[in-house]
Design a protein around this motif. Structure first.
Motif: not given
Length: 132
Positions: A94-107
């Protein structure tokens, strides 16, 4: 079987092509070494989890340490595990580009069942916020 979790910093801002190159090589090597895992890229920071046989972990980590694209590797944990958390993933990414990193990591971590591993991912999010 072991699991290693480490963090490192990329010498330049990693673009999609660089990350795809890393993934192609990692997936090939991980299949050969019977490793599974996940790579999360946030800004210039990498958080990676590798799991599998000790010999495969050792070989992969030596390759990673020798890779000139990054520096400041910090091994967050290394321990025996009874089962893989990322079975079937030669290397998820997963590469985070301005996305909500907290939500991504939680998922990504909600079904891990390993509170320590979840905490390491969440700490990575906090570190990324601080560095941004």
């Amino acid at each position: 079987m072991e699991r290693i979790v480490y963090i490192s910093t990329c010498r330049t801002d990693p673009d999609r092509d660089m990350v795809q190159d890393i993934l192609r090589t990692s997936r090939r090597n991980n299949r050969q070494d019977d490793l599974t895992g996940l790579l999360v890229v946030g800004g210039r920071r990498f958080l990676q989890v590798l799991e599998g046989p000790t010999a495969g972990i050792d070989a992969a980590y030596e390759r990673i340490k020798a890779d000139p694209r990054h520096f400041a590797l910090v091994e967050l944990s290394r321990r025996p595990v009874a089962a893989r958390a990322f079975a079937g993933w030669n290397m998820g990414c997963e590469q985070i580009d301005g996305e909500d990193m907290t939500g991504l990591v939680d998922r990504l971590t909600e079904k891990l069942g390993d509170a320590t591993l979840q905490a390491q991912f969440r700490s990575f999010v906090a570190l990324h916020r601080t560095a941004a």
